[in-house]
Design a protein around this motif. Sequence first.
Motif, PDB file in Angstrom:
ATOM      1  N   ASP A  67      11.438   4.971  -9.335  1.00  0.00           N
ATOM      2  CA  ASP A  67      10.427   4.503  -8.384  1.00  0.00           C
ATOM      3  C   ASP A  67      10.875   4.872  -6.968  1.00  0.00           C
ATOM      4  O   ASP A  67      11.018   4.010  -6.095  1.00  0.00           O
ATOM      5  N   TYR A  70      13.445   2.732  -5.207  1.00  0.00           N
ATOM      6  CA  TYR A  70      13.300   1.273  -5.286  1.00  0.00           C
ATOM      7  C   TYR A  70      13.804   0.760  -6.646  1.00  0.00           C
ATOM      8  O   TYR A  70      13.457  -0.329  -7.088  1.00  0.00           O
ATOM      9  N   ARG A 207      15.030  -4.300   6.067  1.00  0.00           N
ATOM     10  CA  ARG A 207      13.676  -4.494   5.556  1.00  0.00           C
ATOM     11  C   ARG A 207      13.821  -5.058   4.145  1.00  0.00           C
ATOM     12  O   ARG A 207      14.660  -4.599   3.367  1.00  0.00           O
ATOM     13  N   ASP A 209      12.352  -5.651   0.610  1.00  0.00           N
ATOM     14  CA  ASP A 209      11.320  -5.180  -0.308  1.00  0.00           C
ATOM     15  C   ASP A 209      10.745  -6.345  -1.119  1.00  0.00           C
ATOM     16  O   ASP A 209      11.487  -7.227  -1.565  1.00  0.00           O
ATOM     17  N   SER A 210       9.451  -6.311  -1.340  1.00  0.00           N
ATOM     18  CA  SER A 210       8.769  -7.302  -2.202  1.00  0.00           C
ATOM     19  C   SER A 210       9.251  -8.714  -1.906  1.00  0.00           C
ATOM     20  O   SER A 210       9.553  -9.504  -2.823  1.00  0.00           O
ATOM     21  N   HIS A 320       4.802   4.550   3.001  1.00  0.00           N
ATOM     22  CA  HIS A 320       5.000   5.411   1.834  1.00  0.00           C
ATOM     23  C   HIS A 320       4.248   4.923   0.598  1.00  0.00           C
ATOM     24  O   HIS A 320       4.387   5.525  -0.464  1.00  0.00           O
ATOM     25  N   ASP A 321       3.506   3.839   0.725  1.00  0.00           N
ATOM     26  CA  ASP A 321       2.769   3.297  -0.425  1.00  0.00           C
ATOM     27  C   ASP A 321       1.258   3.477  -0.300  1.00  0.00           C
ATOM     28  O   ASP A 321       0.533   3.181  -1.255  1.00  0.00           O
TER      29      ASP A 321
END
Length: 534
Positions: A67, A70, A207, A209-210, A320-321
């Motif tokens: 991913d 990630y 940062r 993530d999620s 980037h998403d």
Amino acid sequence: MAAPNSHRTEDWWRDAVIYQVYPRSFADGDGDGTGDLAGVRARLPHLAELGVDAVWFTPWYVSPLVDGGYDVADYRTIDPAFGTLGEAEKLIAEARELGIRTIVDIVPNHVSDQHAWFRAALEAGPGSAERERFHFRPGRGEHGELPPNDWPSQFSGRTWTRVEDGEWYLHLFTPEQPDLNWAHPEVRREHEDVLRFWFERGVAGVRIDSAALLAKDPALADFVEGVDPHPYIDQDELHDIYRSWRRVADAYGGVFVGEVWLPDAERFARYLRPDELHTAFNFNFLSCPWDAELLRRSIDDTLAEHAPVGAPATWVLCNHDVTRTVTRYGRADTGFDFAKKAFGTPTDLALGTLRARAAALLTLALPGSVYLYQGEELGLPEADIPRERIQDPMHFRSGGVDPGRDGCRVPLPWDGDAPYCGFGSETEPWLPQPEGWAAYAADRQAADPESMLSLYREALRLRRSTAGFGDGPLDWLPAPDGVLAFRRAGGPVCVVNLSPAPVELPAHGAVLLVSGPLDEAGRLPSDTAVWLDA
Ligand code: NOJ
């Protein structure tokens, strides 16, 4: 000269312009077709000239790249495809010398299935202490053949995978990204150590993530639409986790930006209380259609939700998403919605570019910090990736219906006359660059005062040197329908015309910067923005 904004002080993050680097696609220093740290180091002058205050690197750790990184196998080692830890340290120091701080990306919700902990968990078997760091469960059904619950995945498809001994493990994303058990003290300890590891290497921020997904309902109860709380989004336990993270960051003067996708403004703001995260991404603005009333509402709601906790807002048009800005604004549906991505959506790139230029001035004039995604300063469109070259798991997990996110991750064009637009060498980059990519190359744009790059450079220069931009109040000014007009306290005025007809400029000071030419009568055309002197 006007007083500089706060980016030079310890409060730099309250109004910083932060540039997101997706290392795999930024610049390839060793010529193997994949971007790397050597490439970033060689291109630091581009970032310095652009005038950004910080760089956020999406994960650069050892990863099977299922991913796009990630799926982290080791949080303390740089993936050999990108370079070494020593190089990362040099990069952090070199950037800092140019006045650019570094933000790293920590992925606490899950690890790669190649991470030592997960391999040990598989090996140790059911009932072992190693499995407790994850969510392993027996299945339902007579022979345990059914997953333990019905949770929907963040990437479509199942959230449980069965291993050979019959147990199932939870993964909100792909099976190669097993979720960690955040009720386990070792999981908490390890992440706080990882934070220290990177702060000690000179990073200024992290940062997350999620960020709203880590804590799970301990009963792992089935998901019931509309029932609160959601079993894995925004669980109350998260706040305790972030309070202790904050204590770690404070010891280094580090800052956080959380990836928090939550529709409820009040719940979102809880993450930004003074002893929790410093900032969180504001995805409401990113998802908002190109419509004056909706944008104004999004801006007002954002500022209102941040005010009580004293946190600055962040503004993002792209990452980037999501679909790249010029493409999104060139479509009939100008908002962003993951559920609506489709192949072959008709796009008017000239219109999208006009709007993206205006949106750049709007965003950079708002109170708070701004995130720029690599290539946004070049006005890159979303690329159509031939199906056989797509790598994003989102595409495969949608059964091939969703084009996925590779279209916004295409290797950057630097030199219009070089092979593969100067991304690296003569080796083909890991994702194909579409035809016409050379026209977007940084070197060509640098020579063109009308280019997107020139607009961004000038906007960032003015934002930095003009009092009133960045953190601070915003006052709306009277404006015709379809027009946004506001003044920054003691500072500049920004007017954005989203109506179909040209409008008169308000009687304020001189034009500082305009996103496109005024018409013959000196009016502001449709889809154009202007900054006026106070
Ligand atoms: C959000 C990241 O931005 C995205 O790229 C990734 O796929 C998911 N989190 C899972 O880590």
